[in-house]
Structures are given as structure tokens and as C-alpha cells.
Design a protein around this motif. Structure first.
Motif, PDB file in Angstrom:
ATOM      1  N   SER A  77      40.482 -92.091-104.399  1.00 30.29           N
ATOM      2  CA  SER A  77      40.248 -90.684-104.767  1.00 30.29           C
ATOM      3  C   SER A  77      38.921 -90.197-104.224  1.00 30.29           C
ATOM      4  O   SER A  77      37.909 -90.882-104.299  1.00 30.29           O
ATOM      5  N   LEU A  78      38.932 -88.995-103.690  1.00 28.49           N
ATOM      6  CA  LEU A  78      37.690 -88.346-103.244  1.00 28.49           C
ATOM      7  C   LEU A  78      37.439 -87.086-104.061  1.00 28.49           C
ATOM      8  O   LEU A  78      36.704 -86.212-103.647  1.00 28.49           O
ATOM      9  N   GLY A  79      38.073 -87.012-105.242  1.00 26.99           N
ATOM     10  CA  GLY A  79      37.936 -85.795-106.033  1.00 26.99           C
ATOM     11  C   GLY A  79      37.046 -85.960-107.246  1.00 26.99           C
ATOM     12  O   GLY A  79      37.042 -85.111-108.140  1.00 26.99           O
ATOM     13  N   THR A  80      36.260 -87.030-107.280  1.00 29.09           N
ATOM     14  CA  THR A  80      35.451 -87.305-108.474  1.00 29.09           C
ATOM     15  C   THR A  80      34.544 -86.135-108.828  1.00 29.09           C
ATOM     16  O   THR A  80      34.440 -85.747-109.988  1.00 29.09           O
ATOM     17  N   PHE A 121      46.594 -83.114-110.256  1.00 31.05           N
ATOM     18  CA  PHE A 121      46.271 -83.543-108.897  1.00 31.05           C
ATOM     19  C   PHE A 121      46.663 -84.991-108.649  1.00 31.05           C
ATOM     20  O   PHE A 121      46.598 -85.463-107.517  1.00 31.05           O
ATOM     21  N   GLY A 122      47.086 -85.700-109.720  1.00 31.82           N
ATOM     22  CA  GLY A 122      47.560 -87.060-109.530  1.00 31.82           C
ATOM     23  C   GLY A 122      49.026 -87.120-109.149  1.00 31.82           C
ATOM     24  O   GLY A 122      49.509 -88.147-108.666  1.00 31.82           O
ATOM     25  N   ILE A 128      52.586 -90.362-102.081  1.00 37.03           N
ATOM     26  CA  ILE A 128      51.716 -90.751-100.969  1.00 37.03           C
ATOM     27  C   ILE A 128      50.699 -91.781-101.423  1.00 37.03           C
ATOM     28  O   ILE A 128      50.314 -91.823-102.587  1.00 37.03           O
ATOM     29  N   LYS A 129      50.273 -92.593-100.468  1.00 36.56           N
ATOM     30  CA  LYS A 129      49.417 -93.732-100.808  1.00 36.56           C
ATOM     31  C   LYS A 129      48.234 -93.825 -99.880  1.00 36.56           C
ATOM     32  O   LYS A 129      48.230 -93.242 -98.796  1.00 36.56           O
ATOM     33  N   VAL A 135      43.185 -87.893 -98.921  1.00 31.46           N
ATOM     34  CA  VAL A 135      43.154 -86.531 -98.392  1.00 31.46           C
ATOM     35  C   VAL A 135      43.674 -85.540 -99.433  1.00 31.46           C
ATOM     36  O   VAL A 135      43.153 -84.440 -99.590  1.00 31.46           O
ATOM     37  N   ALA A 136      44.716 -85.962-100.179  1.00 35.17           N
ATOM     38  CA  ALA A 136      45.265 -85.077-101.205  1.00 35.17           C
ATOM     39  C   ALA A 136      44.235 -84.803-102.301  1.00 35.17           C
ATOM     40  O   ALA A 136      44.107 -83.676-102.788  1.00 35.17           O
ATOM     41  N   THR A 137      43.471 -85.835-102.676  1.00 36.88           N
ATOM     42  CA  THR A 137      42.458 -85.604-103.708  1.00 36.88           C
ATOM     43  C   THR A 137      41.295 -84.795-103.147  1.00 36.88           C
ATOM     44  O   THR A 137      40.615 -84.089-103.881  1.00 36.88           O
ATOM     45  N   LEU A 138      41.101 -84.885-101.836  1.00 39.66           N
ATOM     46  CA  LEU A 138      40.097 -84.045-101.182  1.00 39.66           C
ATOM     47  C   LEU A 138      40.430 -82.570-101.404  1.00 39.66           C
ATOM     48  O   LEU A 138      39.542 -81.744-101.590  1.00 39.66           O
TER      49      LEU A 138
END
Lengths: 359, 440
Positions: A77-80, A121-122, A128-129, A135-138
Motif C-alpha cells: 500500500s502507498l496510501g498510508t 479502497f481495499g 489485483i496484486k 498503484v491502486a492505493t496510490l
């Protein structure tokens, strides 16, 4: 010699399954807690409590959150930062809309709000993995920060888009946010909250739900075949992770800076926390603390070191050296121990068992 | 693994070093000033000349005058990189240093200012935010420790519209005209919007807002919309750092008329126009003080510091717009400290005493001239209630080599801005349960 469990017999399953089954660990933990609860508030200066310990605790909590998602459940995850922002803005809206709401309840509710956003968003994680999920969490990262900057409702129509923590007390006149709160009160409040949530996280990853996360992480098809439901497991990881990040974000806004703009939770914040869990150790609660300590404390130590040694270096050079040394140390640790500081600590304990007579 | 062990030991030792407060190397009877510049990070090109100006003037006071009323100044810098949490760390690190703690803080960042306002009030340390920060801070009844002198963004916004109206031939000509507002999407850039909206409603021009994300390198879409679609009569910009030069380049790329492009005082320095090259010719910006080295104080800096090899930074920066603004900041700070010393005695002053010094600051033309700043700016006076002063502002234009003034001094419309500032301050006071001081 010092670290040997010989002679410590367990007579019940409960004793055998304790978080710290070895007496030395129990003593060590008790000492750390004693230092944190007694020595720090008494001996620590305002500078120490306000600018070192509180950010350290807040980042540790955020790192635990991301570690649950990335380290235990294997969802990158890049959405922290965005989930932290959710928590901060939810806490602000809750405390200003309901002034009588207790600050603890407000913080927990803001965590719940972040968890709800995290679940939404999860959802893509079911399809996708790996890097694609990152990218999705971006998308969450950029969308949520844009939303908080764009919609004035979130900042109560403040002209500059900045939210600022209103003064709130835990009980009676014991203020923990705002100008009347003492550094000790803020610090002890954060410490207690982080300690309780860390204990909870530790128990979660040792129980059924944590084992399900790890099964999904290690091989999701195999996990599905043995009866673990991917939907529930992945979404629970997202929810709980976002809850932790949300509470951390609220603590950041309310207890550290006091005022916050959406830009404080930008993509760099997400990367910073990702580095923490990589340096500290993926899949380890202790690693979250070690990583947070490394990333928060080291730059401050580095920026103060030349002055303390009395070296006449210009401010700009100090900053440049700080960035260079910091980067080098990250690379060094990743080469020497790719599994992080938590792994180093484990190896250290193994060595200590054999000391002073290694094979 | 042995290496690791050593590294861990080293790290522990380093951490232990941090615990031990460094021995104070500062003379006990000096006035400490904690500086928090940014010489690194995305905004360093603008941060460096400013920081040099601030540091050079304090140094000049020590070298030329032997300190303020005989009390030498000691300084320490802590680099913030324009980063809010680092700014808070620097503030906490420096605020209790020296004999009496830091005299004041000059954050040069609206974000850091917002984070420090509450802390400064509790710690009783003045925040000097010249031409940036929280506009409501101009109301000294609610914000005793914030000084937004000599002008706030709201004054700047009002002057910008007045200048546009002058160019068009009167306020009545604004009706139906299109004005684009390009701003840094942060507290800094958003701050003037309420005044622009109020003025748009008053004069009937059409305002279009264009936020630009930090750090402002990506503006193609914004300028395509401005240059090809909206085609505004005027464009006003609140930019900082690399955003400014990028905006000028992009504006030139869509053929926008530079004569009708006006920046705030943070978008009108050499690092903003030189990277854009010839494209920047004709670009205009607001200014509350003059650029250039034709002032006695700047010549003193060159004589006493740079000629003697004691200058802080690059000599080429001396006399640039942001360098001069750094000088201005130090001048105000030093005069506030001097004021306080004249009342409380010639010894290191506490933040509370310096706050008194700020509130009784009267920078008359004679005083400016005696400080070597004749013609540098308009005189101003700070009072208990008014921490802004709203000095007249001029418009300067870049001719490809230097900035020259192209307008007269324009007085911000206080009758419009002051009630808005007081309303914003009152709202803040209500949110924070602050009882405003009585300034009678």
C-alpha cells in the motif's frame, strides 16, 4: 549467560503462549515501560517529549498499521498518508461538531472513519496484486488529499485550508490538546493509546485473524483452498490497518503539530512509513517501533551531531550531509540485513543465548 | 554480524549523545536569536538569499556596532527545508537556548507559521512573519505574539486589484473583466482568496482560481486553460520557489502578455525571473521595499562583512530582492530588541520584553534613514491592536536585467481589510476560547 531460559518451566498452555514467555523478556519489557512511563515524563525535557517522543509514538502507530497490511497480509500500500489524513480530518470534524465528545471516543471514531475509507479502497485488492495494487492505493493517496484540499467543508470553511486542534480534556480539566495541555499530559496520553493499540495488534497477529492474513500473504490460492475467505481477510486487513493509520493521523494533527494542512499527509509521508516498516522489519510489531525510531530519530541526531562535536559546518552542509548519511545507512542496513532491524534483534538474542561460549 | 554489532553500538552512543544537552558555547550575556532558514529542499533558491540577509545584518550589528546597545547577538541556524514538522522541531530546539531563549522566530513559511502560532503564544516568543503567515495575526488583541508587518496577503490582494484598476483607468472599468488567480495550493496560496472574492463582488469582475500543486513544476494544463480558453485581462499569481519561474515560462509558451501578469512579493525576486530568461521581460510583481544595493546599510554589509571575508553567503546575492527582505526582517527584529532594551535595560531580553518592543515600534522616515534605509520603504508604526501596519506597496517590473518600480506607492484599503481581519481573529478566538486583550 544472561539470556537463557533454562529452568523456566511452563505449567499451563496460557503461560506457554504468552507474548513474552521468557522471564528476561518480561523484565526487559517492564523496564522499557517503566522508563517510558516514569523516567521520560520526569526527566525528559519539553523538547524531548514534544518533538522526539510524540512523533516517534505517532509514527510507530502508523507503521504498525501499515505493517498489518503489508507485512502480515502482504498487500502493498502507498496510501498510508491518505488514511492518516482521513483520521486527522475526521477527528477535526468530530471534535468541532460535537464539542462534548470525549477526545478518546473522537480519536477512536476517527479511526473507524479511516477504516471505512480503507475498506472502499481495499476492494480492488481482491482482483489485483503486488505492484498493481500499490498503484491502486496510490489513487487513494492522491484522491483523498485532493478531496480534503478541495472541499472546504472538511476544514470548516477555513480560508487557508488548515485545521487546528481545539483544546480537549480527557477528564475534567486534564487537557491533552490545545495550549493548556502540558507536554507530559500529551506524551502520556499518546503513550497509553499507542501501548494499548500495539498490544491489541500483537494479539491480533497471534490469533486466528493474523494467521489468516499470513496465509493470504504467503499463498492466497492455498489459503483459499484450506477455507480462508479472501474477501473477508483482505478487507479486514485494510480496515484494521486504516484504523491504526487513521488514529495515528489524528494524533499527528492533534498532539504533535497542533495544526495541519492536507499537504502534511502527501505521498512522501506514505513513503516515509513504508521505509519504516522495511527498515524495521516486515511482519513484526517490534519492527514498527524500531523502524519509526530509525527514521524519526536518526535525521535529528545527524543534524545535531556536527554542532555537538563543535565542527564549524554551515547549516546547508549539515542538511546535505544528513541526507547523504541517512541514505547510506538505509542502503547499508538493507544489504547487511534485508529482513530489518527486528531480525537483527532476534539474531542478537540468539547470540546472547550462547554467549560467552559460541560454537 | 560483528560489523552490525558495532554499528548498533555506534547508533546507541549517538542516541545517548542526543540525550546530553550540548554544553552552551554561547556567551551568557549575549542576546540569542534562533534562526530557522531553509538552505536545502525544494525552495532553497529563494530561502538562501533571504537567510543570508537575515544573518548578515545581525552579524553587521555585532561587527560594526558591537551588538545592540552593547549586547552582542549570538545565533544558531536550524534548517527546516520548508518542512512543517521539521520547523516545529527546530522551534522547540532553539526556543530555550541562550541566556533568555530565542528573541523571536522568522519561519518564512506559512505552514510553519500556522503550526507555531499557538506554541509561540504559550512560550511568549514573538513570531515575525513579514508579508506572509496568518493574516488574522494582524489583530494584536487576539494574537499578541504574531507580527504580520508590514503587510499581509490581504493587503497585497487589495493592492493588486487597485493596480489593475489603475492600469484600466478606474475601478468602474473592472466590471465584467476577467482576472485569473494562479496560486500555490497550500495555506499560503489560499490565504488571499477571501479578499479577491470580496473585491470581485464589489467591483463586478470575474475571478477564476487556478491552484498549482506543490512544488509547482507541472502547470501546462493551467496555462493552456488561461492562455487559450479563459484569456483573462489580468493574471495575478501567489507562487513561491520554482513555481514562479515555471509559471512565467509556461505563460510565455501560451503567448500570454507579461505586462498583464502580476505576482505577489514572494513571486518577484531574481531566482523567479532569471531561470525564465527573456520570457520574463515585462513581468510585474508587488514589493513593499526596494531592491538593489543603493542603501547605506547594504554598503555597510559589503564594507564590514564581505570585504573582510565575514559574509554569510554568496556576495552576488547581496542587494537582490530576497536578500534585502532578509535585511528588512533583521532590521525590524533588532529595532524591536533595541526598543525593549531602552525600556528594560541593556541585557539579553526575554521574548515577552521583545514583544513589548515590537508593539512600540515606530519606524519613521528619519529612523529608516538613520538605519541606512532611506527610500527603502514607507514608514510604519505598530501598536498593541495593529500588528500589521499595512504600508503602501509598489509594483516593480523586470526588464531582463533588474527590477524597476513602475507605479507609485499604493495604500491598501484598510477600511475593507481591517474589519475582515478582526472578524477572522474573533472567529479564531471563539474556536480557541481566547479572550481578546484590551488594547485601550
Amino acid at each position: 549467560m544472561f539470556y537463557r531460559e533454562a529452568g523456566q518451566f511452563k505449567v499451563s498452555y496460557a503461560a506457554d503462549q504468552a507474548i513474552f514467555p521468557i522471564r528476561q523478556d518480561q523484565i526487559g519489557m517492564a523496564m522499557i515501560l517503566a522508563v517510558a512511563y516514569v523516567v521520560m515524563p520526569v526527566a525528559g525535557s519539553e523538547y524531548w517529549l514534544e518533538t522526539i517522543m510524540i512523533p516517534f509514538l505517532v509514527f510507530s502507530l502508523a507503521a504498525i498499521g501499515l505493517n498489518i497490511l503489508t507485512g502480515y497480509a502482504g498487500q502493498l500500500s502507498l496510501g498510508t498518508g491518505a488514511f492518516m489524513a482521513c483520521g486527522a480530518f475526521a477527528a477535526y470534524k468530530l471534535t468541532t461538531a460535537f464539542p462534548d465528545l470525549n477526545i478518546i471516543v473522537a480519536l477512536l471514531l476517527s479511526g473507524v472513519a479511516a477504516a471505512a475509507v480503507g475498506i472502499v479502497f481495499g476492494l480492488p485488492s481482491l482482483r489485483i496484486k503486488g505492484f498493481y495494487l500499490a498503484v491502486a492505493t496510490l489513487a487513494a493517496q492522491f484522491f483523498l488529499i485532493w478531496l480534503f484540499a478541495k472541499v472546504p467543508w472538511f476544514t470548516n470553511y477555513s480560508a487557508s485550508g488548515v485545521i487546528s486542534a481545539p483544546p480537549r480534556a480527557v477528564v475534567g480539566e486534564l487537557y491533552v490538546t490545545g495550549v493548556h495541555a502540558t507536554p507530559q499530559a500529551r506524551y502520556l496520553f499518546c503513550l497509553t493509546l499507542v501501548a494499548v493499540l500495539a498490544l491489541l495488534a500483537k494479539n491480533m497477529v497471534r490469533s486466528s485473524i493474523g494467521r489468516q492474513w499470513m496465509a493470504i500473504r504467503d499463498m492466497d490460492i492455498a489459503a483459499e483452498i484450506i477455507g480462508i475467505r479472501p474477501l473477508r481477510t483482505k478487507l479486514s486487513a485494510f480496515a484494521i490497518s486504516s484504523f491504526y493509520c487513521g488514529v495515528a493521523g489524528a494524533l499527528w494533527a492533534f498532539f504533535y503539530t497542533g495544526t495541519v494542512e492536507p499537504g502534511a499527509f502527501d505521498i512522501n509521508r506514505s513513503f516515509q512509513i513504508l521505509y519504516m516498516i522495511i527498515i524495521g522489519g516486515l511482519g513484526s510489531i517490534l519492527g514498527a517501533f524500531l523502524g519509526a525510531g530509525f527514521i524519526v530519530l536518526l535525521p535529528i541526531v545527524l543534524s545535531r551531531l556536527p554542532l555537538m562535536l563543535g565542527l564549524p559546518i554551515s547549516t546547508a552542509t549539515i542538511s546535505h550531509i544528513e541526507v547523504m548519511v541517512f541514505g547510506t545507512l538505509i542502503v547499508f542496513f538493507l544489504i547487511v540485513e534485508p529482513h530489518g532491524l527486528a531480525r537483527l534483534w532476534r539474531i542478537f538474542k540468539e547470540k546472547l543465548r550462547l554467549w560467552p561460549f559460541p560454537y | 554480524m560483528r560489523v552490525c554489532g558495532r554499528v548498533l553500538t555506534l547508533a546507541t552512543v549517538a542516541a545517548a549523545c542526543l540525550l546530553a544537552e550540548p554544553a552552551p558555547s554561547l556567551a551568557v550575556d549575549s542576546q540569542f536569536v534562533g534562526l530557522m532558514p531553509y538552505r536545502t529542499g525544494p525552495y532553497a533558491p529563494n530561502g538562501i538569499p533571504f537567510a543570508d540577509g537575515v544573518a548578515d545584518y545581525l552579524q553587521l550589528i555585532n561587527v560594526r556596532d558591537g551588538g545592540i546597545n552593547g549586547v552582542p547577538i549570538s545565533t544558531e541556524e536550524c534548517d527546516t527545508s520548508y518542512n512543517t514538522d521539521r520547523g516545529v522541531e527546530c522551534y522547540e530546539r532553539l526556543k530555550n537556548k541562550g541566556a533568555t531563549g530565542s528573541a523571536a522566530f522568522i519561519p518564512l513559511s506559512t505552514g510553519i507559521t500556522y503550526a507555531l502560532i499557538e506554541r509561540a503564544a504559550v512560550d511568549k516568543v514573538p513570531l515575525l512573519t513579514t508579508g506572509y503567515g496568518r493574516t488574522a495575526g494582524g489583530d494584536g488583541r487576539v494574537f499578541p505574539y504574531v507580527f504580520t508587518l508590514p503587510d499581509s496577503y490581504w493587503s497585497g490582494a487589495d493592492v493588486a486589484i487597485t493596480y489593475v484598476a489603475q492600469q484600466m483607468g478606474g475601478f468602474d472599468k473592472l466590471k465584467g473583466k476577467k482576472i485569473a488567480f494562479v496560486y500555490h495550493d497550500s495555506p499560503y496560496g489560499k490565504e488571499p482568496i477571501p479578499v479577491f472574492e470580496a473585491l470581485a463582488a464589489k467591483y463586478g469582475f470575474q475571478l477564476s482560481n487556478f491552484p498549482v500543486a506543490h512544488p509547482g513544476l507541472e502547470q501546462k494544463a493551467v496555462w493552456l486553460r488561461i492562455g487559450r480558453q479563459l484569456r483573462p485581462d489580468w493574471t495575478i499569481m501567489w507562487g513561491w520557489g520554482v513555481m514562479n519561474s515555471t509559471a512565467i515560462k509556461e505563460a510565455a509558451a501560451v503567448g500570454y502578455n507579461m505586462e498583464h501578469f502580476l505576482g505577489v512579493w514572494w513571486s518577484g525576486a531574481e531566482p523567479d525571473v532569471i531561470p525564465a530568461g527573456d520570457a520574463a521581460k515585462g513581468y510585474k510583481a508587488l514589493a513593499f521595499h526596494a531592491p538593489g544595493a543603493d542603501f547605506k546599510v547594504i554598503q555597510d554589509v559589503e564594507k564590514f562583512l564581505y570585504a573582510a571575508g565575514k559574509g554569510t553567503g554568496d556576495k552576488n546575492n547581496v542587494g537582490t530582492v530576497l536578500y534585502n527582505r532578509g535585511i528588512f526582517n533583521s532590521v525590524v527584529l533588532v529595532e524591536a530588541i533595541r526598543n525593549a532594551m531602552n525600556k528594560f535595560g541593556n541585557k539579553p531580553m526575554t521574548g515577552e520584553q521583545i514583544q513589548w518592543g515590537f508593539e512600540n515600534l515606530d519606524m519613521t522616515s528619519e529612523k529608516l534613514a538613520s538605519l541606512g534605509l532611506a527610500g527603502f520603504m514607507q514608514p510604519f508604526k505598530i501598536t498593541c491592536a495593529d500588528h500589521e501596519a499595512s504600508v503602501p506597496v509598489r509594483v516593480q517590473q523586470w526588464d531582463g536585467k533588474q527590477w524597476t518600480f513602475v507605479s507609485d506607492w499604493i495604500q491598501p484599503d484598510r477600511s475593507l481589510i481591517r474589519p475582515m481581519i478582526e472578524a477572522a481573529a474573533e472567529q479564531y478566538a471563539k474556536e480557541k476560547n481566547i479572550t481578546p486583550r484590551d488594547c485601550k
